[in-house]
Design a protein around this motif. Structure first.
Motif, PDB file in Angstrom:
ATOM      1  N   UNK A 184     -24.056 -26.824   7.322  1.00 49.64           N
ATOM      2  CA  UNK A 184     -23.631 -27.793   8.349  1.00 49.64           C
ATOM      3  C   UNK A 184     -24.742 -28.768   8.735  1.00 49.64           C
ATOM      4  N   UNK A 185     -25.986 -28.305   8.669  1.00 52.15           N
ATOM      5  CA  UNK A 185     -27.088 -29.129   9.198  1.00 52.15           C
ATOM      6  C   UNK A 185     -27.858 -29.900   8.148  1.00 52.15           C
ATOM      7  N   UNK A 186     -27.803 -29.428   6.878  1.00 52.95           N
ATOM      8  CA  UNK A 186     -28.637 -30.037   5.852  1.00 52.95           C
ATOM      9  C   UNK A 186     -29.965 -29.320   5.655  1.00 52.95           C
ATOM     10  N   UNK A 187     -30.028 -28.046   6.059  1.00 52.37           N
ATOM     11  CA  UNK A 187     -31.221 -27.230   5.764  1.00 52.37           C
ATOM     12  C   UNK A 187     -31.043 -26.564   4.393  1.00 52.37           C
ATOM     13  N   UNK A 188     -32.043 -25.819   3.965  1.00 51.94           N
ATOM     14  CA  UNK A 188     -31.917 -25.028   2.748  1.00 51.94           C
ATOM     15  C   UNK A 188     -31.078 -23.784   3.020  1.00 51.94           C
ATOM     16  N   UNK A 189     -30.328 -23.378   2.012  1.00 52.23           N
ATOM     17  CA  UNK A 189     -29.464 -22.209   2.163  1.00 52.23           C
ATOM     18  C   UNK A 189     -29.692 -21.249   0.997  1.00 52.23           C
ATOM     19  N   UNK A 190     -29.172 -20.022   1.173  1.00 48.06           N
ATOM     20  CA  UNK A 190     -29.214 -19.035   0.099  1.00 48.06           C
ATOM     21  C   UNK A 190     -30.618 -18.824  -0.430  1.00 48.06           C
ATOM     22  N   UNK A 191     -30.764 -18.801  -1.761  1.00 49.41           N
ATOM     23  CA  UNK A 191     -32.074 -18.494  -2.346  1.00 49.41           C
ATOM     24  C   UNK A 191     -33.102 -19.594  -2.164  1.00 49.41           C
ATOM     25  N   UNK A 192     -32.648 -20.780  -1.688  1.00 54.49           N
ATOM     26  CA  UNK A 192     -33.577 -21.901  -1.507  1.00 54.49           C
ATOM     27  C   UNK A 192     -34.306 -21.876  -0.159  1.00 54.49           C
ATOM     28  N   UNK A 193     -33.923 -20.962   0.729  1.00 58.14           N
ATOM     29  CA  UNK A 193     -34.600 -20.920   2.039  1.00 58.14           C
ATOM     30  C   UNK A 193     -36.087 -20.624   1.811  1.00 58.14           C
ATOM     31  N   UNK A 194     -36.982 -21.470   2.336  1.00 57.25           N
ATOM     32  CA  UNK A 194     -38.423 -21.273   2.065  1.00 57.25           C
ATOM     33  C   UNK A 194     -38.915 -19.938   2.619  1.00 57.25           C
ATOM     34  N   UNK A 195     -39.749 -19.242   1.872  1.00 57.16           N
ATOM     35  CA  UNK A 195     -40.253 -17.943   2.318  1.00 57.16           C
ATOM     36  C   UNK A 195     -41.146 -18.071   3.557  1.00 57.16           C
ATOM     37  N   UNK A 196     -41.112 -17.039   4.406  1.00 60.19           N
ATOM     38  CA  UNK A 196     -41.977 -17.062   5.604  1.00 60.19           C
ATOM     39  C   UNK A 196     -43.434 -16.907   5.231  1.00 60.19           C
ATOM     40  N   UNK A 197     -43.700 -16.150   4.184  1.00 59.83           N
ATOM     41  CA  UNK A 197     -45.107 -15.909   3.857  1.00 59.83           C
ATOM     42  C   UNK A 197     -45.710 -17.124   3.150  1.00 59.83           C
ATOM     43  N   UNK A 198     -46.884 -17.498   3.609  1.00 60.13           N
ATOM     44  CA  UNK A 198     -47.503 -18.736   3.136  1.00 60.13           C
ATOM     45  C   UNK A 198     -47.957 -18.648   1.682  1.00 60.13           C
ATOM     46  N   UNK A 199     -48.162 -17.416   1.169  1.00 61.55           N
ATOM     47  CA  UNK A 199     -48.652 -17.319  -0.216  1.00 61.55           C
ATOM     48  C   UNK A 199     -47.531 -17.511  -1.241  1.00 61.55           C
ATOM     49  N   UNK A 200     -46.291 -17.540  -0.801  1.00 60.10           N
ATOM     50  CA  UNK A 200     -45.189 -17.885  -1.706  1.00 60.10           C
ATOM     51  C   UNK A 200     -44.763 -19.325  -1.436  1.00 60.10           C
ATOM     52  N   UNK A 201     -44.731 -20.140  -2.522  1.00 59.95           N
ATOM     53  CA  UNK A 201     -44.302 -21.521  -2.329  1.00 59.95           C
ATOM     54  C   UNK A 201     -42.777 -21.608  -2.286  1.00 59.95           C
ATOM     55  N   UNK A 202     -42.257 -22.607  -1.579  1.00 63.06           N
ATOM     56  CA  UNK A 202     -40.807 -22.850  -1.641  1.00 63.06           C
ATOM     57  C   UNK A 202     -40.387 -23.150  -3.086  1.00 63.06           C
ATOM     58  N   UNK A 203     -39.136 -22.910  -3.419  1.00 60.94           N
ATOM     59  CA  UNK A 203     -38.631 -23.223  -4.759  1.00 60.94           C
ATOM     60  C   UNK A 203     -38.708 -24.731  -5.000  1.00 60.94           C
ATOM     61  N   UNK A 204     -38.808 -25.111  -6.272  1.00 58.74           N
ATOM     62  CA  UNK A 204     -38.669 -26.547  -6.574  1.00 58.74           C
ATOM     63  C   UNK A 204     -37.198 -26.943  -6.374  1.00 58.74           C
ATOM     64  N   UNK A 205     -36.906 -28.200  -6.342  1.00 57.73           N
ATOM     65  CA  UNK A 205     -35.528 -28.692  -6.208  1.00 57.73           C
ATOM     66  C   UNK A 205     -34.790 -28.097  -5.021  1.00 57.73           C
ATOM     67  N   UNK A 206     -35.417 -28.193  -3.871  1.00 63.27           N
ATOM     68  CA  UNK A 206     -34.771 -27.692  -2.662  1.00 63.27           C
ATOM     69  C   UNK A 206     -33.451 -28.425  -2.414  1.00 63.27           C
ATOM     70  N   UNK A 207     -32.533 -27.723  -1.739  1.00 60.50           N
ATOM     71  CA  UNK A 207     -31.211 -28.311  -1.479  1.00 60.50           C
ATOM     72  C   UNK A 207     -31.108 -28.880  -0.061  1.00 60.50           C
ATOM     73  N   UNK A 208     -32.177 -28.762   0.718  1.00 63.39           N
ATOM     74  CA  UNK A 208     -32.139 -29.268   2.088  1.00 63.39           C
ATOM     75  C   UNK A 208     -33.544 -29.305   2.654  1.00 63.39           C
ATOM     76  N   UNK A 209     -33.641 -29.333   3.984  1.00 57.94           N
ATOM     77  CA  UNK A 209     -34.947 -29.401   4.633  1.00 57.94           C
ATOM     78  C   UNK A 209     -35.193 -28.163   5.489  1.00 57.94           C
ATOM     79  N   UNK A 210     -36.255 -27.448   5.218  1.00 55.61           N
ATOM     80  CA  UNK A 210     -36.672 -26.303   6.035  1.00 55.61           C
ATOM     81  C   UNK A 210     -35.609 -25.225   6.138  1.00 55.61           C
ATOM     82  N   UNK A 211     -35.710 -24.413   7.179  1.00 53.12           N
ATOM     83  CA  UNK A 211     -34.679 -23.411   7.381  1.00 53.12           C
ATOM     84  C   UNK A 211     -33.714 -23.909   8.459  1.00 53.12           C
TER      85      UNK A 211
END
Lengths: 357, 357
Positions: A249-276
Motif C-alpha cells: 500500500x505504501x511503496x515500501x519493500x515487501x517479502x524477501x526484499x525487506x532490508x535486513x536489520x543487521x548492518x553487515x547484511x546488505x539489502x538485495x539488489x533491485x529493491x521493489x520499494x523504499x525501506x521497510x
C-alpha cells in the motif's frame, strides 16, 4: 544480569541518539519508544538493539535528521514517507496522523514507506488509547520466516498490535509476532543450550527441527500454527496481510526484499520499494457508539474472561496486555535487567561516541 | 455422496427462502452467499446449514422480513442493526455501506448488531474486489472455543477474511477461523472414526485430547496455536479482537453470550446485546497509491511467493484463496457433492414446506 534504572538507560539512549545527530525532540520520542520495550519485557526490541540502530546509521541506512512527511492523503487515509529515519521516530509521527484523521472522520489509516525498525508494535497502537480510540499497529521486518511449504525466508515476524480502551479495567493490548515464537525466545534457548518445542523452526533444507540454532544455521522461523496440520497457513496469511498493508500500500519493500536489520547484511539488489513499511489505524470508539457505553462493556468483557474457570494447573485466564503492564510497574520500580553481553555492548558503544554508560 | 448442480441447489435454496417469507431480492442474495460456501469447499457453511436457518426462523429467532438499517454513522464508520435478519442478507447490506463510505472518504468501517450467522466470511470481503478495494470481514459466533488457560467456552471460531485485488493474478483471499481447526474438520474425523492431531481440542475438564468427539462431549475447540507453548495466546487474542470489533463496537452479544446457532439451545438469560455481531471494512487501494501501481506490485508479490523453493514433498507455495478458487471452477462444472445425511435432511426440509428437492 545487572539491573539498571529506567532513568539511567533513558539518559544513555537519549545522549547516544543526540550524539549521532538526532534532533532533541526526535531523540526524546525514540528513547521513550525504545525503552517501552524493556519496561514491557520485550527485551529483544529495547536498548539491546541500540547499537544495531547506530550501525545502520554508520552505514548510511538510517537518516538521523529525516524530513518525515505525508505524501498523499484522503480524509481517512495517508501515506507517510519516513525519509529513511528511525522507525522509532517515523512511527509515532504516522500514528498521530491516523489519530488526527480519526478525530475528523471517525477513523484514520496510514501506510508508511521508507522507514526502519520501529521498536515494539504495541507502543504505537497504545497511543490511541488516551483519545478513546482503538489503535492498530503493523510492520513488516527482515525476512526470517518461511510461509507454509516454502523453504525460502519470505516474511518477517510481522507483528500485529491492537489496543482497545476500557473504563475501570486496564486496556486490552494484544502485541504479537505472527510466528509461533519470536526470535528473542530462540536466543534465550540458545544461551541455555536447550531445544525448542516443535513447530517453531525449520532447518535450511526445509525440514522441521527443534534446534534453537535452526534459524542461525540458515533455516527459518515458522508462521503461527507451526505446520499445515496445526494451521500454519493461517499464520502465514496473517504475516502476508501485515506485509501487504505495510508495504504494498505504501511503496515500501515487501517479502524477501525487506532490508535486513543487521548492518553487515546488505539489502538485495533491485529493491521493489523504499525501506521497510508500517501500517497504523485509529478508530474513534464514539464513531460507533457512546464511548462510556463501549468502555463499560469492555470492562464487562474483560472481567468475564479474567474470572473464567481455568484448566488444570492454571490460576487465571490472562487478558492480552496484563503481563506486560504488570512487568512495566515492577521494572519502573526495580530497574531493567540487562544481560552481561548487552552491558558490554552498550559500554563499548558509549566509549566509541564519548557517552558514558 | 451425490453431486448436485449449482443451479439445482440454488433453485431449491431460493424457493425455500421465499417459502419462509423472504422477499425475492433477499432470497436471491442469501442464496448466492450460502452457495458460495459450497462452491469454495467450506461445506459446513453452505446448503448443509439451510435447515438450521429455517429452524431458527421457526423459533422466531430469525426475522425473514427484516428492516436492516444504519443506526449511527460518521463519514468513515457506521453501525448497522440487522433487525434479527439472516446474516446472509444483513452482511452484504453492511458491506455495501462500507464500500460507499470508502468511495467518499477512502475507507469505510461498519459494525453490525442484531444479526445471525452470515455464511462464509470470504464472500463479504470479496465484494470489495471489483471496486479495487481491500475487503475485510469478521464475525463472532456461538461460543465453542476456550481461550488459553480457560476451561469454559468463551469465544466462537471468529473468522477473519481479507481480500486484496491484484492485476493479472487472481486476488489474495484469506478466510480463516481463528482456531487451529474449524469445527467442520472435526465432523469429518468423527465420521471416519479418526482422532484429531494435537492442539485442536480440549476435553470438558480442560485437558488436551485428540478425541474428535471432544467438543460434542462438552470440551472446546482451541485457539490457533493449540497451547501456550505453540502460541495459543495469539489465536485467543485474534478471536477476542474479532469479538470486540463485531459486538462491543456495535452493541451485539459478545463472548459466552453470543446466541447459539442451533435452535435447540436457547440464548443465555441476561444478554449483553442484540443478536450476533459482524465487522466489515473496505479500503480504496487508490486512497494510498494509484490502483494500477498497487495491483502490479501485488502481481509481483504473488508470483514471488508462488514460485518460491519448496520444502521436501511439497510442490508449491499456496497463495491464500488459490485452493478455494480452483475448487469453485471444478464444482461449477461438475456439481457440488453432498453427503447422504445432508441430502436426506434437505429432502425432508423440502417436504415439510412443499418445495421439491
Amino acid at each position: 544480569m545487572q539491573n539498571f534504572s529506567y532513568d539511567h538507560l533513558s539518559r544513555f539512549t537519549y545522549d547516544m541518539l543526540t550524539q549521532i545527530g538526532c534532533p532533541e525532540s526526535d531523540a526524546k520520542i525514540a528513547t521513550e519508544v525504545l525503552l517501552s520495550a524493556d519496561l514491557r519485557g520485550v527485551d529483544s526490541h529495547g536498548v539491546a538493539r541500540l547499537s544495531g540502530y547506530v550501525r545502520l546509521w554508520e552505514k548510511g541506512r538510517i537518516n538521523a535528521q529525516p524530513k518525515v512527511r505525508v505524501t498523499y492523503e484522503t480524509p481517512s487515509t495517508a501515506v507517510v514517507d519516513g525519509d529513511s529515519g528511525l522507525g522509532l521516530v517515523v512511527a509515532p509521527f504516522a500514528m498521530k496522523v491516523a489519530i488526527e484523521k480519526a478525530k475528523n472522520v471517525g477513523t484514520g489509516w496510514v501506510s508508511v514507506r521508507n522507514s526502519n525498525h520501529y521498536g515494539i508494535a504495541g507502543y504505537h497502537a497504545m497511543m490511541a488509547l488516551e483519545q478513546d480510540m482503538i489503535g492498530i499497529s503493523l510492520t513488516n521486518a527482515s525476512p526470517l520466516v518461511s510461509p507454509t511449504f516454502s523453504k525460502e525466508r519470505l516474511l518477517g515476524t510481522n507483528p500485529i498490535s491492537v489496543a482497545i480502551p476500557a473504563n475501570e479495567e486496564p486496556p486490552f493490548v494484544a502485541d504479537m509476532a505472527t510466528t509461533t515464537a519470536a526470535n528473542g525466545k530462540l536466543e534465550i534457548l540458545q544461551r541455555k543450550g536447550l531445544d525448542t518445542p516443535t513447530g517453531w523452526v525449520q532447518d535450511k533444507s526445509g525440514n522441521p527441527t527443534t534446534s534453537a540454532n535452526g534459524v542461525k544455521d540458515g533455516g527459518a522461523l515458522l508462521p503461527l500454527g507451526g505446520d499445515r496440520e496445526h494451521g500454519s497457513h493461517k499464520g502465514y496469511a496473517l504475516g502476508a496481510i501485515v506485509d501487504i498493508f505495510s508495504a504494498v500500500l505504501s511503496g515500501a519493500n515487501y517479502g524477501p526484499w525487506v532490508p535486513p536489520f543487521v548492518a553487515f547484511l546488505d539489502p538485495l539488489p533491485n529493491l521493489v520499494g523504499e525501506g521497510i513499511g508500517h501500517f497504523f489505524g485509529a478508530m474513534r470508539v464514539d464513531a460507533f457508539r457512546p464511548a462510556d457505553e463501549f468502555k463499560s462493556h469492555m470492562d464487562n468483557w474483560i472481567r468475564r474472561f479474567r474470572t473464567a474457570e481455568t484448566t488444570p494447573g492454571n490460576d487465571k485466564v490472562i487478558i492480552p496486555g496484563d503481563p506486560e503492564r504488570e512487568l512495566e510497574s515492577v521494572r519502573m520500580k526495580d530497574g531493567i535487567p540487562l544481560l552481561e553481553p548487552v552491558v558490554k555492548d552498550l559500554t563499548q558503544l558509549g566509549e566509541r561516541f564519548g557517552v558514558k554508560f
